[in-house]
Every structure is written in C-alpha cells, then in structure tokens.
Design a protein around this motif. Structure first.
Motif, PDB file in Angstrom:
ATOM      1  N   PRO A   7     -24.007 -50.968-112.197  1.00  0.00           N
ATOM      2  CA  PRO A   7     -23.630 -49.552-112.258  1.00  0.00           C
ATOM      3  C   PRO A   7     -24.444 -48.750-113.263  1.00  0.00           C
ATOM      4  CG  PRO A   7     -21.695 -50.969-112.614  1.00  0.00           C
ATOM      5  CD  PRO A   7     -22.894 -51.846-112.655  1.00  0.00           C
ATOM      6  N   LEU A   8     -25.176 -49.435-114.111  1.00  0.00           N
ATOM      7  CA  LEU A   8     -25.773 -48.750-115.264  1.00  0.00           C
ATOM      8  C   LEU A   8     -26.623 -47.529-114.895  1.00  0.00           C
ATOM      9  CD1 LEU A   8     -26.208 -48.710-118.351  1.00  0.00           C
ATOM     10  CD2 LEU A   8     -28.244 -50.092-117.954  1.00  0.00           C
ATOM     11  N   TRP A  10     -26.758 -45.735-112.323  1.00  0.00           N
ATOM     12  CA  TRP A  10     -26.020 -44.696-111.594  1.00  0.00           C
ATOM     13  C   TRP A  10     -25.129 -43.911-112.531  1.00  0.00           C
ATOM     14  CZ3 TRP A  10     -28.945 -44.562-107.753  1.00  0.00           C
ATOM     15  CH2 TRP A  10     -29.513 -45.735-107.239  1.00  0.00           C
ATOM     16  N   LYS A  11     -24.529 -44.660-113.455  1.00  0.00           N
ATOM     17  CA  LYS A  11     -23.695 -43.940-114.423  1.00  0.00           C
ATOM     18  C   LYS A  11     -24.576 -43.088-115.329  1.00  0.00           C
ATOM     19  CE  LYS A  11     -19.927 -44.145-117.622  1.00  0.00           C
ATOM     20  NZ  LYS A  11     -20.494 -43.545-118.808  1.00  0.00           N
ATOM     21  N   LEU A  12     -25.744 -43.619-115.654  1.00  0.00           N
ATOM     22  CA  LEU A  12     -26.677 -42.872-116.497  1.00  0.00           C
ATOM     23  C   LEU A  12     -27.065 -41.569-115.796  1.00  0.00           C
ATOM     24  CD1 LEU A  12     -28.087 -43.308-119.200  1.00  0.00           C
ATOM     25  CD2 LEU A  12     -30.043 -44.198-117.948  1.00  0.00           C
ATOM     26  N   ASP A  14     -25.401 -40.075-113.482  1.00  0.00           N
ATOM     27  CA  ASP A  14     -24.235 -39.214-113.405  1.00  0.00           C
ATOM     28  C   ASP A  14     -24.003 -38.493-114.730  1.00  0.00           C
ATOM     29  OD1 ASP A  14     -21.638 -38.783-111.559  1.00  0.00           O
ATOM     30  OD2 ASP A  14     -21.051 -38.857-113.674  1.00  0.00           O
ATOM     31  N   ASP A  15     -24.093 -39.248-115.823  1.00  0.00           N
ATOM     32  CA  ASP A  15     -23.874 -38.635-117.130  1.00  0.00           C
ATOM     33  C   ASP A  15     -24.909 -37.553-117.404  1.00  0.00           C
ATOM     34  OD1 ASP A  15     -22.762 -41.617-118.928  1.00  0.00           O
ATOM     35  OD2 ASP A  15     -21.692 -40.165-117.678  1.00  0.00           O
ATOM     36  N   VAL A  16     -26.154 -37.855-117.059  1.00  0.00           N
ATOM     37  CA  VAL A  16     -27.215 -36.879-117.316  1.00  0.00           C
ATOM     38  C   VAL A  16     -27.005 -35.632-116.459  1.00  0.00           C
ATOM     39  CG1 VAL A  16     -29.673 -36.431-117.067  1.00  0.00           C
ATOM     40  CG2 VAL A  16     -28.919 -38.558-118.100  1.00  0.00           C
ATOM     41  N   ILE A  18     -24.190 -34.467-115.435  1.00  0.00           N
ATOM     42  CA  ILE A  18     -23.101 -33.695-116.059  1.00  0.00           C
ATOM     43  C   ILE A  18     -23.638 -32.976-117.283  1.00  0.00           C
ATOM     44  CG2 ILE A  18     -20.865 -33.802-117.217  1.00  0.00           C
ATOM     45  CD1 ILE A  18     -20.570 -34.282-114.304  1.00  0.00           C
ATOM     46  N   TRP A  19     -24.467 -33.676-118.049  1.00  0.00           N
ATOM     47  CA  TRP A  19     -25.039 -33.052-119.246  1.00  0.00           C
ATOM     48  C   TRP A  19     -25.831 -31.800-118.868  1.00  0.00           C
ATOM     49  CZ3 TRP A  19     -30.393 -32.791-120.419  1.00  0.00           C
ATOM     50  CH2 TRP A  19     -30.681 -32.274-121.718  1.00  0.00           C
ATOM     51  N   GLN A  21     -25.185 -29.802-116.672  1.00  0.00           N
ATOM     52  CA  GLN A  21     -24.256 -28.747-116.316  1.00  0.00           C
ATOM     53  C   GLN A  21     -23.540 -28.161-117.529  1.00  0.00           C
ATOM     54  OE1 GLN A  21     -23.479 -27.551-113.019  1.00  0.00           O
ATOM     55  NE2 GLN A  21     -25.460 -28.499-112.764  1.00  0.00           N
ATOM     56  N   ASN A  22     -23.754 -28.763-118.682  1.00  0.00           N
ATOM     57  CA  ASN A  22     -23.144 -28.206-119.891  1.00  0.00           C
ATOM     58  C   ASN A  22     -24.011 -27.067-120.390  1.00  0.00           C
ATOM     59  OD1 ASN A  22     -21.178 -30.156-119.830  1.00  0.00           O
ATOM     60  ND2 ASN A  22     -22.150 -31.469-121.344  1.00  0.00           N
TER      61      ASN A  22
END
Lengths: 698, 259, 146
Positions: A7-8, A10-12, A14-16, A18-19, A21-22
């Motif tokens: 998952p690593l 993909w989660k990375l 996803d997190d990026v 989201i980042w 979008q901040n």
C-alpha cells in the motif's frame, strides 16, 4: 517491484494529493452559528430595510425584506454595505492640514483645538462682523439635526444646509403654498405619473417600491417620462418624450397652456386664487404648443395629446427630478410644480399630501428646548459670499452633497477652515483642512428620515451591528465635543440620546405602529410597556409609522404664483425661453450640451464586488462620458478615447463610451459634480444639470 | 443494513424562469451572487475577459439608432443543461456532474485541473476561470460566506444554483423531520435579490409550480435552443427582437469578449 | 451524558460541532471532582475564559460539507459508527497528524492496507461513498462538497 504491490506508494500518492488540496493561502471563512439581525441601509437616502445574515457576530451578507415598504429591494451598494468597514482606504484617524501643506495624520486633540478655537471666535463675534458657521448636514429632519439646529442658534451667524435629495422638487412645491408642512407624493395611489426626468427606476424615493410599481409593463400606474436620453426609466415608460436638454420649463408651461386653453382643467376650481390676468397666467399664455414645439423639439400635437392625457387619464401627478446631480433650478421647478396646482393634485390621494412637519407634529417632534433658532439660515444661496469661516461637512454616509463649486464662493478667502467627517476618503475629504473619521454602515445607530414618496410619518434606525473602532464621530457628537472644548456647552445631548428622546416622545403620545422586520407584523405603540422597549425594537431595525398622520388641509390653499410677480414669474420666463441659459451661448463655441446622469451611480471603489456590475461585465458605465455614435464620428472620437469635456465653468478629462441611447449632440456625464469636483456643471441660477459644452481629444 | 431507515427525497428538476421584460438592469442579482458564493474580485488591469461573473446581465439592443434604439437585459448564468451537457462530456477529470436528484449541474473546483476545455465547450460562456488566487482587502475574509468554499487559482467555477443555500435548506428540513423542501424554502441569491421578480426559481418537474407553468407558456424560450442542450433556464419576453437575438449567438458582446 | 448534550444541533439543522468553553463552564464553573484533567480544565480554560485548542480527529478539508443532521436525525446513524465509542472512554487516544496531508491519522485509519477495519476507522471520501452505495442513498458530488 514489491513496493508497488504494497500500500505504501498508493498511500503516499493519496497523502500528497490531499496535501496539494490544502490551499493554505486561500482564506477559510470562519464557521459558526447563523443568526439574523435587521437594520436599514445608510448608503443613500432610500434607507432600504435589510436582513443581515451573521456568522457569530460577523455580518456576511444582506438581503432585502419583502414585508417592508421597500418590498425587499436592496441595490448593489446595499448588498455589499457590510464590506465598507474593511475598505483599505478607510479614514481611521483625524487628518489635519497645516496651511499650504497636505493632509497629515494627527490626533483628536489637534483637530479639536483647531475647530473649537474657531467656534469660540464665531460665537463671540460682535457687529459689524458677519462671519458664518456653516454646516452641511446629511440628514435633516432627524433628532440629531434638530439638536444641531438648537446649538447653532447660539451663534450670531449660522447656516445649516441639508443634503440635497429626491424631494427637493417637492420642497419647492411646499414653498409655493402657505404653511410649514412637509409634502409627500402619494405615488403608490397615482393612476398616472408625469415625470420630468425623475429616475423612478434608477434609485429614486423608496427605490424598491418604485421598481415594483413601474418596472413591469402590466402596471397599474401609467408613466409619461420626459428626458432627452433613453434612460432606464425612459425605456420602461408608457410614453417617452425626448425633449431638448434644458427645455423642461418650456414644456411644463406649454402643457399648462394647453390645459387652460383647451379647457382641460378648470383653474377657478383647482386654483381659485389664480387671477385670469395674473402674471403667471400671462406667462402661460405666451407658451403656445407651437412655440414650445420649437423649444423642445416635440411636435405640437404631441404636446396637446400629452396635456389631454394628464388631465383626462389621471389626473397625472407631476414629479420632477429633485436633486440627483445638482441643485434644483428653482425657476424650472416652479414651472413644473405649477402643473400640480392646475391639475388639482394637492391634498388628494394619488397626489401631493401635506404631512405635519416635525416641528408641528405631536409626536416625533423636537422638544421645545431644541426648537431651531430663527436666525439659522437654511439655504446655501442665502449665505453671503465669502462669509463662512468654519464649514463642517457631514460626508459620512452615502447621500450626495452640494458640489464644491457651489459651496466654495461662500468660504472666506483667507480665514476659512473646512472640516469634513468621513468614513472613506471622498472628494470632499480631499478638500478639507481637518478630516474626522466617522462610523460606516453597521457601526453606529443612525436615524433615517422618510422618503418623498412615503406619505406616513415614519422613523427608522440603522442598527449597530458590530463594535466600531474607537475614535469615530458622527456630526452632532463631533460638534458637541468641540463646543464643549470651546466652553460653549457643558453637557450636550448626544446623537443617540437625542434619538432616544424622540422615541420616548412617540411612546408617550402612544400614536402609530411598529412593523417588525422579522415577520412584517405590526404592533401598536401602546403595546410597548416602556420607551426602552420601543427603543430596543427600533434599534433592532423595526420601523415606526403613523400611517395616517393628521394632515394639514385648509379650505383653500394660497398659490404663490397667483398674485403679483415677486420675480419668480420673470425667472420662469427666462428659463423657459432660453432653455435654462443654453440659448445664450454661441453654438460655434459650445456646439454640444453636457447633461449629468440621473440614474444608478455605482462606484466600484466602495467594495471590490461592485466591479462585477461595472467594468467586470460592462453593465454599468463608470466615470465615463456617453455620446451618440453619430456625434462621436462628427467629433472624430472613438470609443474609449479620453477626451477633455469643457463648459464655461470647468473641464474634465474622461473616457468616452458610445451609446445610441444618448441624443445626438448631447454628452452624458456620470456624476460630474460628485467625486470629480471639476466644477464643470456650475451654471447660473444654480442650474447644474445642463451646460453648454465642447470636447477635444485629450 | 435492513434496519437502516432510507427515507427518499422525491427527485426534482430545479430550474429558473427569467422574465426579460421585467429586468431593468439594476445588477442586484450579480452582486448578490458574488456575495453568496465568495466570488473573488479580479485585478482591473486584466480587463473584462478575465473577470468572474457567475451571473452576468447582458445588455442587448435592437440595433436601431436614436431614438428607436431599445435595450433589453438578459441575465445569464449557467443554463443547467439537461440531456446533453457539453461541459460534463468534455471534462477529463469528472470535475462536473449532473445531479440525478435535482438536475443541477454541479461544478467541483477541487477536482478541476484547469484545462478549460469546459469553457470552450459551454455555448453560453457561463464558466469562469480563476486566473489568480483570490485577494480580499485585509479583514474582509472574515465576512466571507462559510457555506461556500473559496477556490484557488487554476480552477474553473460557475453557478450551481447556490448549493450553499440548498445544503442549508435540506439541513433545516431534516432538523424538522421533513424529507421534502417546501416551495420557496430554497432560493438562490439572485432570485432573492431581484426587485422586480424577474427571476423565478422552482421545480420544473412539479406541474403545479409557478416555474413549470411559466416555462410551458407561449412567451417562454431558451437560449440557443437549436443546440439541443435542454437547458433548465427559461426566458420570457413579449418582444420579438429579443427572442430572435436569443436564438443565435450574439454578434458583439459575448463572442468578442470571451475567449 | 449523551453525545448531544455538548455536541448539539441548532434549530436550523446546523451542527454546533465542538462546543465553546462556555459550554463546559455551564457545569464546570467550579471543579466537580478530583481529577487532574478537570483541574487543568478549570485553571487554564474555564477561569481564564480561554478557548480550548481542540484537535479534531474527524477534521475534513474546507471544501467538504458534511451534514450531521442528515446522518443523525434522518438516517439515524449512531455516533459511534463513525467516531468510535469516544464518549465512553476515560482518556482520548492520541491525536496523530499525518505529516504529509496534515489531517488526523484517523482519516486514513490505523491500518495502512485498509483491510478489516472497524466502521470508525477511516473517513476518506471512499468510505463515505461506500456507505452511501450500500444504502442506496444519493451520492451526487455537490451533496457533500461546497
């Protein structure tokens, strides 16, 4: 490869994402509980009722109130009124100008010293000195202005001039009959209206009510609109009479002529004291339909038909512009209001109704101690030239002020000090010697007088929605403060206390109703157990009204034009025959005519969002000279070119907009006497709306 | 999951009817829209092409000279196309979609990548691009509407029939135990602000509603009807020249000023 | 105490969210018990009338619109389903912030693979969509975004 199966990444990813979008640099509107407050807008004379949506304590939007007499209208200015207090150029501290220098930030003490010194001098002067203290007030007819008048009575020479408003034409009507009454126009009940340039659909009177009454083509009130250009009001009218600029007085006299000659009215019934051989009748006889056709550019049969219509299909209520872009020309107003007399429009529903003036009214009147002194001059024209040593100007709210060019001759050439109270740096503030910061919308209680089309006696307040910054003054409180410093008063009544006293008088008299803005329900004043309770309701945006005030209605009304001429008839003759002075001018020197715009005047500097309806969409023109394309071609001018518009009294550089709504030969200027202060439109007879002009490419 | 309640809200087709003959060009609708939706101001030097006006009142004329020249005002926002939504079909990001529940074409700026294909596809030029980050005068951010989130640069935005107000109306209905909204309970800012009642809003699928009756009347028409977008914003006028104008793209104004 | 005693709904259906300190002061204007946590509450916040700088596990981005009233009153979903048995614990689990996205670890959930999670572990958009799909409820974009 194995990492891809975990998952690593993909989660990375996803997190990026989201980042990304901040958007931390994008403002996040503060969250909180929604609540509604009620108030009345202060940005112009209409005083429309508004519901304010607040998030916690912060107003975030305004909307109209459908149950109010304004029927829920809020113009674009009103919709952004809550932005005013964040205006980047807000006046936040006193500014003082040392002689010959520029305005510099100063302190309240400095400003007070300058003004109180002058006040002392002016209060103590003895004959033969006649130096004036003059105040240009923003809202005459309020408790605050009455208190001010009482203070002014202590000065040997003082003037209080109210701000110009839509009702100025009606004030001339009032001056043509005996008695000290206010007059209101019962337009809501009129079957027909003859408007001499009144911008009924462009922010006049109680704007929302006018829009609702006249905007739709299936309306109950017929509208005949007289105006050279095809304004928004002209466009909506049943009949649009496009006359030559400046020929309003001629048309009015021509209509009077036909009304009398064709026996469409019976003067012996409507104006019994008007003698057949009086100067006014003789004047009217001189302006036959044929002659007036030549002066106005209309066909004689159009004039005859119009006279027939206003007599038989109404009678029509005749309305003039009032002040919209310049002081009222008295001669022109007299000619127009004369029609109201001939048509029998006084004291009837749908016509002009007399209301008791505040000083006569048993309620909402000043207490005896604050009666205006007899020596206080009330008209700008009555102030001797060069006599004003201290001028205090209330530029705090949206009402128009007289143009600088009309006021400046009244100032003492070397001794005058000009004090301006302003929330934003208006053009008047630029002229001041002392600028004092004043509250803007929502920061302080303000009393709003009724409009010209409001036949009720009414009282509305603009509410305090937010805590104001310290050091802001309204007109009365500043004058009180400086008067105390000058030793002329000890503990004067503050603006808010004066208003509270007025409300207490209403409560004591027990007359009228209070209409709640939240639900439109009316509650009798007698149902309020205390004047504090009544005050709380009004300070929360409710409206007090006495819908049927005891009208002053004598058996006969003496008509000031009925008898021998005091000079008015001669002035009317000149104004009509010479088209307000335009006929005197050589067409080779000034081939064009400059008129000022009467309608919506939006200044996108008030709020950044007002640009949406000005340059962001091109819907409303701003700071432009509008000209017919054929005229522009003849003058060699293209759209967008900056031209210099010149009249005998001034000049102005302004870009050009082409429009087929403008009469050929006419230049339409947006608000030339307001912010531009160019002196362009200062004519004779205080006529500031029509001037001979020419243009050159700048 | 069988014990979970599923009260369903009846589907609707939200639409608008705008009476051109009543519009007097005051501009209140445009400003009310900008206030409600936190539409950012735009630097003046950029000009009208880069402006953001979710609702724009166009001034059209009959092309005659003075004194026969007449204007009409046509407020144009997203026309909320029905069957064939050009913007939805071209968006590579699915940043816009049609709500089957209400028929509203919803734009999600947070998904948009800013290719502006939708702006080219929209025949009504009703979509606007944020060329800059929003800049408000100091302090004015506190007065923004929390019901609508502000957008960053590089994304397209447009009218969504005031989704912030829709959310609030549905929340209120839920708090009172209702699943349906009462007529008039939810009004976009423009319809609320219009002083002459030119803008009417409601459910076109509800036969008894004012808008559905007006929309099926003789005076009703839609802009660029021949394109077949089946838009849900109808217009009314008794003036034939206005109707003719609406059938074809305008010669000046819209085409010239938009990219 | 039920969740709604402090996390209440307003009349217009909006959710008060995390209450202001005046809500706590309503009961704790004087210390009620003997715990350290309450002492800190009283000394640092109630007596100084200072807002507590809460860290929110369920914090969503600015553009997300979540209507509590629709889920609690209309769909009758229990608070625990999304938030866990928050109110029944003596101490709160630590707030762990994802260093990249900036949101709480609880949004993704403790399990990086997102396999066999409890219903309250995970508040990503996918989790909302999954639940909506299971129950056959509307899932249009603008319903949850603003």
């Amino acid at each position: 490869m194995g990492t891809m199966l975990s998952p690593l990444p993909w989660k990375l990813l996803d997190d990026v994402s989201i980042w990304t979008q901040n958007w931390s640099w994008i403002p996040k509107p503060p969250k909180g509980a929604v609540s509604f407050k009620y108030t009345n807008c202060t940005l112009c004379g209409s005083g429309c009722a508004a519901q304010v949506r607040c998030i916690e304590a912060e107003p975030v939007s305004l909307a109209g109130i459908r149950s109010d007499i304004g029927l829920g209208f809020l113009c674009p200015l009103g919709l952004v009124a809550h932005h005013l207090r964040y205006h980047p150029d807000r006046v936040t501290q006193p500014l003082v100008r040392a002689k010959g220098d520029e305005l510099k930030p100063s302190s309240l003490d400095d400003a007070t010293r300058v003004v109180s010194g002058k006040l002392q001098r002016l209060a103590q002067q003895t004959q033969p000195s006649d130096s004036y203290l003059a105040i240009l007030g923003n809202r005459p007819g309020t408790a605050g202005s009455d208190a001010l008048l009482a203070l002014l009575a202590r000065f040997p020479h003082a003037a209080y001039v109210g701000c110009p408003n839509d009702g100025d034409g009606v004030s001339v009507l009032g001056s043509m009959v005996e008695g000290d009454q206010d007059w209101a126009l019962d337009i809501a009940n009129s079957k027909m209206v003859l408007s001499f340039g009144a911008p009924l659909l462009e922010g006049w009177g109680t704007s929302g009510r006018m829009l609702a009454q006249f905007a739709s083509s299936d309306r109950k009130t017929r509208l005949i609109h007289v105006e050279p250009n095809c304004s928004l009001t002209a466009r909506a009218a049943d009949v649009w009479l496009s006359i030559q600029p400046g020929s309003e007085a001629a048309l009015a006299l021509g209509l009077a002529n036909v009304l009398i000659e064709a026996k469409l009215v019976d003067p012996s019934a409507t104006c019994p004291d008007l003698e057949v051989d009086s100067p006014y009748r003789k004047l009217v006889a001189e302006f036959s339909a044929e002659r007036v056709a030549g002066l106005t550019g209309l066909k004689p049969e159009v004039i005859t038909q119009t006279a027939r219509a206003i007599a038989q299909e109404g009678p029509a209520l005749v309305i003039s512009r009032g002040y919209v872009s310049g002081p009222v020309s008295r001669a022109e107003e007299l000619a127009i209001q004369g029609l109201n007399f001939l048509l029998g429009n006084l004291d009837r529903p749908g016509g002009a109704l007399a209301r008791p003036s505040p000083s006569q009214s048993q309620v909402a009147g000043p207490t005896p101690a604050s009666q205006p002194g007899p020596g206080v001059v009330r008209a700008l024209a009555a102030i001797p030239d060069g006599s004003v040593e201290l001028l205090i100007v209330d530029a705090s709210s949206g009402n128009d002020l007289p143009p600088w060019a009309a006021v400046q001759p009244k100032l003492s050439p070397d001794q005058a000090v000009v004090v301006v109270l302003a929330g934003l740096p208006t053009a008047w503030a630029q002229r001041a010697d002392v600028v004092v910061p004043s509250p803007v919308f929502g920061e302080a209680i303000e009393e709003l007088p009724g409009n010209v089309d409001d036949t009720a006696n009414s009282l509305r307040l603009s509410a305090r929605l937010v805590d104001p910054r310290p050091g802001l003054f309204n007109l009365l409180d500043f004058v009180n403060h400086t008067a105390v410093a000058a030793g002329l008063a000890t503990s004067p009544v503050s603006y808010e206390d004066a208003a509270k006293q007025k409300v207490a008088a209403i409560h004591q008299a027990g007359i009228g109703n209070v209409v709640s803005p939240a639900d439109g329900q009316a509650k009798a004043v007698t149902d309020y157990s205390s004047s504090d309770e009544l005050w709380t309701a009004l300070a929360g945006g409710a409206r007090w009204e006495n819908a049927a005030p005891e009208a002053i209605k004598p058996a006969t009304r003496r008509f000031s034009l009925a008898g021998p001429d005091s000079g008015d008839v001669e002035r009317m003759r000149k104004a009509a025959a010479q088209r307000g002075g335009l006929a005197d001018v050589a067409p080779s020197e000034y081939p064009l005519t400059v008129v000022s715009a009467e309608g919506w005047a939006y200044d996108s500097k008030v709020s950044p969002l007002l640009a949406k309806i000005t340059w962001e969409s091109g819907l409303h023109a701003e700071r432009t000279c509008m000209i017919n394309p054929a005229t522009a071609a003849k003058q060699g001018v293209l759209a967008g070119t900056t031209v210099t518009v010149q009249t005998p009294s001034g000049s102005l550089d302004v870009p050009v907009t082409l429009s087929e709504e403008i009469m050929p030969g006419v230049l339409l200027l947006e608000d030339p006497t307001g912010e531009d202060q160019s002196g362009l439109m200062t004519g004779t007879d205080a006529t500031c709306r029509v001037m001979p002009g020419r243009l050159e490419v700048a | 999951m069988s014990d979970i309640k599923k009260p369903q809200t009846k589907p609707s087709r939200l639409g608008m009817v705008i009476d051109i003959d009543k519009c007097n060009g005051c501009g209140s609708c445009m400003v009310a829209c900008a206030v409600e939706n936190n539409v950012p101001p735009v630097p003046q030097a950029a000009g009208e092409r880069k402006a953001i006006t979710w609702l724009k009142v166009y001034r059209v004329s009959n092309g005659q000279e003075f004194p026969n020249h007449r204007t009409a005002f046509i407020p144009v926002s997203c026309q909320q196309c029905g069957t064939h939504t050009p913007c939805v079909s071209v968006c590579p990001q699915q940043a816009v979609d049609v709500d089957p529940q209400t028929g509203v074409v919803g734009q999600m700026p947070e998904r948009c990548l800013g290719c502006r294909y939708c702006m080219a596809a929209c025949p009504y030029h009703a979509r606007y691009f944020n060329w800059w980050d929003p800049v408000w005068p100091a302090g004015m951010e506190k007065a923004l509407n929390p019901a609508v989130s502000p957008r960053m640069r590089g994304v397209v935005e447009k009218c969504n029939f005031c989704h912030g107000r829709y959310h609030a109306a549905r929340a209120k209905a839920a708090a009172e135990g209702r699943t349906e909204l009462a007529p008039g309970e939810y009004l976009p800012a423009c319809a609320e602000a219009c002083p002459t009642g030119a803008i009417k809003f409601g459910d076109l699928a509800d036969q008894g509603s004012e808008v559905s009756q007006m929309a099926s009347g003789e005076q009703a028409f839609r802009l660029l009807e021949s394109l077949g977008t089946e838009s849900k914003v109808y217009y009314l006028t008794r003036q034939p020249w206005v109707r003719q104008l609406a059938a074809t793209p305008l010669k000046n104004g819209r085409e010239e000023k938009h990219g | 105490m039920s969740c709604e005693d402090c996390h209440s709904f307003r009349e217009d259906g909006s959710f008060a969210g995390i209450p202001k300190v005046e809500n706590c002061t309503g009961c704790h204007s004087e210390p009620q018990g003997k715990t350290v946590a309450e002492k800190v509450l009283y000394q640092e916040y109630v007596s100084k009338n200072r807002e507590i700088p809460w860290l929110v596990y369920a914090q969503q981005p600015e553009n997300v619109y979540f209507s509590h009233v629709q889920h609690v009153k209309r769909a009758e979903i229990a608070c625990e389903r999304c938030h866990g048995a928050h109110g029944k614990t003596d101490t709160l689990r630590p707030f762990e912030r994802n260093r990249i996205s900036g949101y709480s670890r609880d949004i993704w959930g403790r399990s990086i693979s997102r396999i066999s999670r409890a219903s309250w572990e995970g508040a990503k958009m996918d989790d909302c969509i999954d639940c909506h799909a299971e129950r056959g409820v509307e899932d249009n974009c603008l319903l949850c975004h603003k």
